[in-house]
Design an enzyme around this catalytic site. Structure first.
Site, mmCIF file in Angstrom:
data_model
loop_
_atom_site.group_PDB
_atom_site.id
_atom_site.type_symbol
_atom_site.label_atom_id
_atom_site.label_comp_id
_atom_site.label_asym_id
_atom_site.label_seq_id
_atom_site.Cartn_x
_atom_site.Cartn_y
_atom_site.Cartn_z
ATOM 1 N N CYS A 1 0.831 -1.197 0.000
ATOM 2 C CA CYS A 1 0.000 0.000 0.000
ATOM 3 C C CYS A 1 0.864 1.244 0.000
ATOM 4 O O CYS A 1 2.085 1.177 0.087
ATOM 5 C CB CYS A 1 -0.860 -0.006 1.257
ATOM 6 S SG CYS A 1 -1.612 -1.599 1.585
ATOM 7 N N ARG B 1 1.666 1.983 -5.915
ATOM 8 C CA ARG B 1 1.924 0.977 -4.890
ATOM 9 C C ARG B 1 0.700 0.142 -4.580
ATOM 10 O O ARG B 1 0.796 -0.873 -3.894
ATOM 11 C CB ARG B 1 2.394 1.655 -3.594
ATOM 12 C CG ARG B 1 3.596 2.580 -3.745
ATOM 13 C CD ARG B 1 3.919 3.250 -2.434
ATOM 14 N NE ARG B 1 4.246 2.265 -1.453
ATOM 15 C CZ ARG B 1 5.460 1.721 -1.342
ATOM 16 N NH1 ARG B 1 6.414 2.098 -2.152
ATOM 17 N NH2 ARG B 1 5.714 0.791 -0.446
ATOM 18 N N TRP C 1 -3.558 -2.010 -1.399
ATOM 19 C CA TRP C 1 -3.528 -3.187 -2.251
ATOM 20 C C TRP C 1 -3.813 -4.338 -1.311
ATOM 21 O O TRP C 1 -2.959 -4.744 -0.528
ATOM 22 C CB TRP C 1 -2.168 -3.334 -2.938
ATOM 23 C CG TRP C 1 -2.139 -4.423 -3.959
ATOM 24 C CD1 TRP C 1 -2.885 -4.506 -5.092
ATOM 25 C CD2 TRP C 1 -1.322 -5.607 -3.939
ATOM 26 N NE1 TRP C 1 -2.564 -5.662 -5.770
ATOM 27 C CE2 TRP C 1 -1.628 -6.352 -5.108
ATOM 28 C CE3 TRP C 1 -0.369 -6.108 -3.075
ATOM 29 C CZ2 TRP C 1 -1.002 -7.566 -5.409
ATOM 30 C CZ3 TRP C 1 0.258 -7.326 -3.379
ATOM 31 C CH2 TRP C 1 -0.060 -8.033 -4.531
ATOM 32 N N ASN D 1 1.089 -0.412 6.168
ATOM 33 C CA ASN D 1 1.460 -1.093 4.915
ATOM 34 C C ASN D 1 2.252 -2.334 5.311
ATOM 35 O O ASN D 1 3.257 -2.225 6.019
ATOM 36 C CB ASN D 1 2.315 -0.178 4.045
ATOM 37 C CG ASN D 1 2.985 -0.971 2.924
ATOM 38 O OD1 ASN D 1 2.476 -1.997 2.497
ATOM 39 N ND2 ASN D 1 4.155 -0.521 2.508
ATOM 40 N N GLY D 2 1.800 -3.478 4.866
ATOM 41 C CA GLY D 2 2.519 -4.703 5.225
ATOM 42 C C GLY D 2 1.545 -5.788 5.653
ATOM 43 O O GLY D 2 0.341 -5.685 5.396
ATOM 44 N N GLU E 1 10.981 -11.552 -21.672
ATOM 45 C CA GLU E 1 10.590 -10.231 -21.155
ATOM 46 C C GLU E 1 9.521 -9.586 -22.046
ATOM 47 O O GLU E 1 8.546 -9.018 -21.567
ATOM 48 C CB GLU E 1 11.817 -9.324 -21.029
ATOM 49 C CG GLU E 1 11.558 -7.907 -20.592
ATOM 50 C CD GLU E 1 10.841 -7.748 -19.265
ATOM 51 O OE1 GLU E 1 10.350 -6.633 -19.002
ATOM 52 O OE2 GLU E 1 10.708 -8.742 -18.528
ATOM 53 N N LYS F 1 5.781 -8.455 -20.807
ATOM 54 C CA LYS F 1 5.251 -7.088 -20.970
ATOM 55 C C LYS F 1 3.858 -7.134 -21.607
ATOM 56 O O LYS F 1 2.924 -6.482 -21.169
ATOM 57 C CB LYS F 1 6.197 -6.233 -21.828
ATOM 58 C CG LYS F 1 7.498 -5.867 -21.112
ATOM 59 C CD LYS F 1 7.375 -4.737 -20.144
ATOM 60 C CE LYS F 1 7.242 -5.086 -18.694
ATOM 61 N NZ LYS F 1 8.260 -5.845 -18.035
ATOM 62 N N GLU G 1 1.335 -8.515 -19.122
ATOM 63 C CA GLU G 1 1.076 -7.617 -17.985
ATOM 64 C C GLU G 1 0.100 -6.492 -18.307
ATOM 65 O O GLU G 1 -0.778 -6.178 -17.521
ATOM 66 C CB GLU G 1 2.373 -6.932 -17.565
ATOM 67 C CG GLU G 1 3.288 -7.697 -16.695
ATOM 68 C CD GLU G 1 4.396 -6.781 -16.204
ATOM 69 O OE1 GLU G 1 4.223 -6.204 -15.117
ATOM 70 O OE2 GLU G 1 5.385 -6.629 -16.927
ATOM 71 N N HIS H 1 9.748 -28.409 -30.231
ATOM 72 C CA HIS H 1 9.432 -29.437 -29.222
ATOM 73 C C HIS H 1 8.055 -29.219 -28.607
ATOM 74 O O HIS H 1 7.762 -29.723 -27.520
ATOM 75 C CB HIS H 1 10.519 -29.452 -28.139
ATOM 76 C CG HIS H 1 11.882 -29.623 -28.715
ATOM 77 N ND1 HIS H 1 12.350 -30.813 -29.219
ATOM 78 C CD2 HIS H 1 12.872 -28.714 -28.935
ATOM 79 C CE1 HIS H 1 13.561 -30.652 -29.697
ATOM 80 N NE2 HIS H 1 13.916 -29.391 -29.543
ATOM 81 N N LYS I 1 3.253 -2.322 -8.184
ATOM 82 C CA LYS I 1 4.622 -2.052 -8.616
ATOM 83 C C LYS I 1 5.637 -2.914 -7.886
ATOM 84 O O LYS I 1 6.585 -3.441 -8.492
ATOM 85 C CB LYS I 1 4.961 -0.574 -8.431
ATOM 86 C CG LYS I 1 6.334 -0.184 -8.927
ATOM 87 C CD LYS I 1 6.490 -0.472 -10.412
ATOM 88 C CE LYS I 1 7.865 -0.267 -10.973
ATOM 89 N NZ LYS I 1 8.052 -0.791 -12.294
HETATM 90 C C1 AGP Z 1 7.512 -6.279 -14.154
HETATM 91 O O1 AGP Z 1 7.038 -5.439 -15.128
HETATM 92 C C2 AGP Z 1 6.630 -6.440 -13.002
HETATM 93 N N1 AGP Z 1 6.292 -5.222 -12.403
HETATM 94 C C3 AGP Z 1 7.101 -7.462 -12.001
HETATM 95 O O2 AGP Z 1 7.272 -8.681 -12.662
HETATM 96 C C4 AGP Z 1 8.404 -7.100 -11.280
HETATM 97 O O3 AGP Z 1 9.482 -7.199 -12.155
HETATM 98 C C5 AGP Z 1 8.619 -8.071 -10.117
HETATM 99 O O4 AGP Z 1 7.534 -7.945 -9.235
HETATM 100 C C6 AGP Z 1 9.932 -7.809 -9.398
HETATM 101 O O5 AGP Z 1 9.918 -6.532 -8.853
HETATM 102 P P1 AGP Z 1 11.273 -5.889 -8.300
HETATM 103 O O6 AGP Z 1 12.232 -5.761 -9.445
HETATM 104 O O7 AGP Z 1 10.854 -4.572 -7.746
HETATM 105 O O8 AGP Z 1 11.787 -6.814 -7.248
#
Ligand code: AGP
Length: 616
Positions: free
Chosen positions: A2, A27, A74, A100-101, A489, A493, A496, A512, A611
């Protein structure tokens, strides 16, 4: 995970805190709340939804207040709804908290408090904590700071909290274990700001204290901040840092989305990341944290990389770099698996933990596990002062600046930049790379920012391709060697931010199984740059073509062969094989971005994501 924002001082608290929450929405953004305190009048507003919904709810009520605590959530414990959103108030109505936590033992504590007559409105762990604090305060007739300290010694889990007592509205108690919290200090202690990071108060003060784990701070108007260790209340000298962030960095800089801004910030981010480290004029790479531990690196039996998501993909690129350039064996581990797999960590193993946010719980736990087994842990982080940066023995920051878009872009290329510098340095020191090769690598590396700038010019072509495939139900990404992690990657993207199912594969692995998926409705993105198994990739492209797959190929400028085979080509500047990930990833970032925009997805805050993931 959060976002917390709070203010105590002479200004109107509401606009500061509500704007702060909006900056912290990366966040978490499933519910929000704010408490306002003015002339002993307390108003509490909480709502499911975004900070903009909270603004509507508050309207003009009590906005003259000089104390406010806000929260953007969150959800972890209790679904996103009005009641479960923060702030939470104790049974007596006197104590207020934002958190937060995760409090792992909250259920046990809740049962005990229920047995002792306490009641709960929400399903949250946070409401349990504030009532525990109240019980301790009442029973011991002690100050709030003491009650918070005692309560926290009964807590297991992670927390960043801010608490105040309505009978003492010129004081806030702040504490941290695992989740970040920063305190902004106004001139002469005339005002204080509390936030999960400095972005909510950047334009008001440059003086900030980042609390360390197991620390508690008391902020009171007119008094110096006091910091104590939670376990024994011992006094800690506050480390007041001058903030380097500027507001513009936080705002969108004229782009439609933070993600697009951050994609275009990569030339500078890479430059900032190797600034003072890559010295082409001297032909050297200088990295203090590596230099100071050079014996460990040069004698390393093995490097184990732990990370999650995009950072894990950067780790995969590093595997190719360290093994190819420095001949050091590498294993790349998903932190979430590594932490529970009872891994074998031998003497001489080096752990490299990669994280943009520096707060990812699984990576943090993997680090703690490795350290508990005596391993040397090197961190690669983007957030200064983050938990992972503190927990690792040493490390190197990626200077990408704040990454607001949930989909990581510039953090990925700057992580690869740091790891490339490390592999080159070690490779040369170990004699695996000759001085002339090393010199070539350094010169080419110094050209990468301008080559990324050049690569960004494919934006319009990529946008046209995106328009053709925006409604595709699936997509495959293929690459070989250094470009295999880039394919992974690219697929991540697209998943996501556009919610299209996509998979990345080593191009040769396709035969395969995945080749069964290919027909005229399957777009296949292939990274076919000149350096790196080009001929092999060309034959993979022919295999796809013969099954009528639609080929989008990323090629080196001037390519003529793939040009005749693929349905679409995206040309990028030529560079050394080890550096291709830094260029080849750009068109893939842009492709996912444009497809997501055309599908009206929330590019910067995709559904179900946050994030940094501070829960396991
Ligand atoms: C990537 O676009 C995502 N936001 C997610 O996979 C992210 O890379 C992952 O949660 C790791 O986050 P960090 O690099 O802050 O540890």
């Amino acid at each position: 995970m959060c976002g917390i924002a709070g203010y105590l001082g002479y200004r109107k608290a509401y606009p500061i805190v509500i704007n702060g929450l909006q900056r912290l929405e990366y966040r978490g953004y499933d519910s929000a709340g704010i408490v306002l305190m003015n002339d002993n009048k307390l108003t509490l507003h909480k709502t499911k939804g975004k900070v903009s919904d909270l603004k509507e709810l508050v309207g003009q009520e009590n906005i003259e207040a000089n104390l406010a605590l806000g929260h953007t959530r969150w959800a972890t414990h209790g679904i996103p709804n009005d009641i479960n959103s923060h702030p939470h108030v104790s049974n007596s109505g006197n104590l207020v908290i934002v958190h937060n936590g995760i409090i792992e033992n909250y259920n046990t504590l809740k049962k005990e408090l229920l047995a002792r007559g306490y009641s709960f409105k929400s399903d949250t762990d946070t409401e349990v904590l504030i009532n525990l604090i109240e019980e301790i305060k009442t029973k011991n007739n002690c100050k709030l700071e003491k009650a918070v300290q005692l309560a926290l010694t009964n807590i297991f889990g992670a927390y960043a909290i801010a608490v105040f007592d309505i009978s003492n509205p010129d004081e806030i108690v702040v504490a941290r274990l695992g989740s970040p919290i920063a305190i902004g200090i106004g001139d002469n202690n005339s005002e204080f700001f509390v936030a999960s990071d400095a972005s909510p108060f950047i334009e008001y003060t440059k003086d900030a204290v980042y609390l360390d784990d197991e620390e508690l701070a008391i902020i009171k108007i007119g008094e110096d901040i006091r910091v104590h260790k939670i376990k024994d209340n011992s006094i800690v000298e506050p480390n007041i840092q001058e903030l380097q962030l500027n507001l513009e960095q936080i705002e969108k800089g004229g782009y439609d989305h933070f993600m697009l801004k951050e994609i275009h910030e990569q030339p500078n981010a890479i430059l900032d990341t190797y600034r003072g480290r890559l010295l082409p004029e001297k032909g050297i790479i200088k990295m203090g944290s590596v230099d100071n531990n050079i014996a460990k690196f040069l004698n390393a039996n093995r490097i184990i990389i732990v990370a999650c998501g995009t950072s894990w993909h950067a780790g995969l690129v590093a595997e190719y770099l360290f093994e190819d350039l420095a001949r050091i064996p590498v294993e790349v581990e998903y932190a979430s698996e590594f932490r529970y797999r009872n891994p074998i960590i031998n003497k001489g193993d080096i752990i490299i933990a990669i994280s943009q946010s520096g707060e990812t719980a699984d990576t943090l736990a993997a680090i703690k596990l490795a350290k508990s087994q005596g391993a040397f842990v090197f961190g690669v982080c983007n957030v200064v002062g983050s938990s992972i940066a503190r927990e690792t023995d040493t490390g190197a920051y990626t200077h990408a600046g704040p990454e607001i878009g949930v989909a990581s872009t510039k953090a990925f290329t700057t992580q690869i930049t740091v790891l490339t510098l490390m592999a080159l340095k070690l490779g040369n020191l170990k004699g695996e790379i000759s001085n002339s090769q090393f010199h070539n690598y350094i010169q080419e590396m110094s050209l990468i920012p301008s080559k990324v700038e050049e690569t960004l010019k494919v934006n319009n072509i990529v946008e046209e391709i995106a328009a053709i495939y925006k409604d595709a139900p699936n997509c495959l990404y293929l690459g070989r060697g250094y470009n295999f992690p880039v394919a992974l990657e690219g697929a991540l993207k697209l998943k996501e931010i556009s919610y299209i199912h996509a998979e990345g594969y080593p191009a040769a692995e396709m035969k395969h199984g995945p080749i069964a998926l290919i027909d005229e409705s399957m777009p296949v993105v292939v990274i076919a740059t000149k350096k790196g198994h080009y001929d092999k990739v060309v034959s993979n492209i022919q295999e796809i073509k013969s099954r009528k797959g639609k080929i989008i190929a990323v090629v080196t400028e001037g390519d003529t062969i793939v040009k005749d085979l693929a349905d679409h080509i995206i040309e990028i500047p030529e560079t050394l094989e080890a550096f291709t990930p830094l260029l080849a990833t750009i068109p893939l970032q842009l492709l996912s971005y444009h497809i997501a925009v055309m599908r009206n997805c929330n590019v910067d805050q995709p559904r179900n994501l946050a994030k940094s993931v501070t829960v396991e």
